[in-house]
Design an enzyme around this catalytic site. Sequence first.
Site, PDB file in Angstrom:
ATOM      1  N   TYR A 126      35.076  47.356  49.933  1.00 62.12           N
ATOM      2  CA  TYR A 126      33.841  47.231  49.165  1.00 62.12           C
ATOM      3  C   TYR A 126      32.662  47.223  50.148  1.00 62.12           C
ATOM      4  CZ  TYR A 126      30.106  44.785  46.729  1.00 62.12           C
ATOM      5  OH  TYR A 126      28.896  44.425  46.225  1.00 62.12           O
ATOM      6  N   ASP A 197      42.557  41.410  49.806  1.00 64.67           N
ATOM      7  CA  ASP A 197      41.671  41.356  48.650  1.00 64.67           C
ATOM      8  C   ASP A 197      42.423  42.018  47.493  1.00 64.67           C
ATOM      9  OD1 ASP A 197      39.764  41.942  46.682  1.00 64.67           O
ATOM     10  OD2 ASP A 197      38.130  42.033  48.146  1.00 64.67           O
ATOM     11  N   LYS A 222      35.609  40.245  38.434  1.00 63.53           N
ATOM     12  CA  LYS A 222      36.207  41.476  37.925  1.00 63.53           C
ATOM     13  C   LYS A 222      37.313  41.156  36.921  1.00 63.53           C
ATOM     14  CE  LYS A 222      33.223  43.278  40.721  1.00 63.53           C
ATOM     15  NZ  LYS A 222      33.100  42.627  41.956  1.00 63.53           N
TER      16      LYS A 222
HETATM   17  C1  PLP Z   1      37.185  44.631  46.086  1.00 62.54           C
HETATM   18  C2  PLP Z   1      35.981  43.745  46.033  1.00 62.54           C
HETATM   19  N1  PLP Z   1      35.959  42.612  46.753  1.00 62.54           N
HETATM   20  C3  PLP Z   1      34.883  41.784  46.750  1.00 62.54           C
HETATM   21  C4  PLP Z   1      33.768  42.079  46.008  1.00 62.54           C
HETATM   22  C5  PLP Z   1      32.593  41.153  46.009  1.00 62.54           C
HETATM   23  O1  PLP Z   1      32.625  40.377  44.852  1.00 62.54           O
HETATM   24  P1  PLP Z   1      31.334  39.725  44.147  1.00 62.54           P
HETATM   25  O2  PLP Z   1      30.499  40.848  43.643  1.00 62.54           O
HETATM   26  O3  PLP Z   1      31.932  38.863  43.094  1.00 62.54           O
HETATM   27  O4  PLP Z   1      30.618  38.941  45.197  1.00 62.54           O
HETATM   28  C6  PLP Z   1      33.743  43.244  45.224  1.00 62.54           C
HETATM   29  C7  PLP Z   1      32.570  43.577  44.418  1.00 62.54           C
HETATM   30  O5  PLP Z   1      32.485  44.627  43.822  1.00 62.54           O
HETATM   31  C8  PLP Z   1      34.881  44.083  45.238  1.00 62.54           C
HETATM   32  O6  PLP Z   1      34.927  45.222  44.530  1.00 62.54           O
END
Ligand code: PLP
Length: 411
Positions: A126, A197, A222
């Site tokens: 990300y 992740d 998500k």
């Molecule tokens: C795979 C992944 N990890 C972490 C994040 C970060 O999460 P947040 O937007 O809840 O801070 C995202 C955000 O799109 C993501 O897609």
Amino acid sequence: MLFPASATTTEMSEPTEQKPSDHFSDYAFDTKAVHCGWDPFAEPTGAVMPPIYMTSTYVQDGPANPRNGYEYTRTQNPTRFALQDAIAALENGTSAFTCSSGMSAIHTLMLTLKPGDLIVAGRDLYGGSHRLFNQIQARFGLRYQYIDTGDQAALENLPADTRLLYLETPSNPTLCVTDLKVAVATAHKLGAQVAVDNTFATPALQRPLDYGADYVIHSTTKYICGHSDVVGGAIVVNDPKLAETIWFHQNSAGTQNSPFDAFLTLRGLRTLHLRMERHCLNGMRVANFLQDHPEVEKVLYPGLESHPNHAVACAQMEGGFGGMVSFVLPGGVPQATALVNNCKLFVLAESLGGVESLIELPAPMTHASMPPEKRREIGIEDGLVRLSVGIEDTDDLIADLEQSLNASRLD
Ligand SMILES: Cc1ncc(COP(=O)(O)O)c(C=O)c1O
């Protein structure tokens, strides 16, 4: 788990308390999803659903004598604990720590490292994770190197001084799949830890701790919450020593989520198994449709045989491949922009994992914080389109893509 607010890592005792989820350890995933984290029989009122404990502090029976261990909500909150226990149970972990966002979960994990430590990370993460690593944490002395974690040879040749291997599988947005067995075996051989992740797969499809990963990270914003109405994150571990370390850093840095957000996220999590089933079904059908469409250059979806790591995905993902589908249009940003503007059902928005279908262009949107040459190097082409396929009627979704692809055709 009730850690005392004043504790340092060395002062803390091993957590021994029984958690509400312990009653459900013999049940299947779907039953755990519905019940874990909350025991109505143990609650004074018998509330079947957890109340939202909107309190910052708790009465003490004497100085430093908190009632039932509750002192201050940054440290302990029953609504947050309910969510944490439920997430830990679904990931087959012993403890989870929920945070104010996915980024705050990742940041909290990195706070446990020290200047000079080398983190080897997946090259297509990300975009916000790249920004956090390169523009903030690197300033505090953490060293980052990026590799293609989908490439077994790259995984097997981790630098000898790797302290942490950090990856997403499937990754955002290119849906790269990493072989967790290989990743864990190589990292552990070097004495390094592994953080996965698991936002895209969720524990409904893949449980990295079962493969020996040390940490699971979630953007609970998500699929875990699943309704696009809360921002949150989580770190999950299955080792009490790691739990103490994460807890200490989270409590000290104050990266927790609010009781209200914890309540909403737990409410969403109760249907994770059902939603994921439908996301997988719709994702697979949409990927097949796109693969056969003449306007589409390439489809990235772990469920397709054309995916370079399809066999690994089949081995480590159970019950489907999720609802995230990316594809490339040959006409680059102009064609991709025309496509998103013509969609009637897919909503143009960042984020993913909600019940509704979303569409976005990683290059100018979620991954804009990455330099363009870096983006192209890792497969984020200008014409890349990312879909978060929701749980609507499949035919309606495909009809919407068909009409928008036809309307955005380059003549
Ligand atoms: C795979 C992944 N990890 C972490 C994040 C970060 O999460 P947040 O937007 O809840 O801070 C995202 C955000 O799109 C993501 O897609």
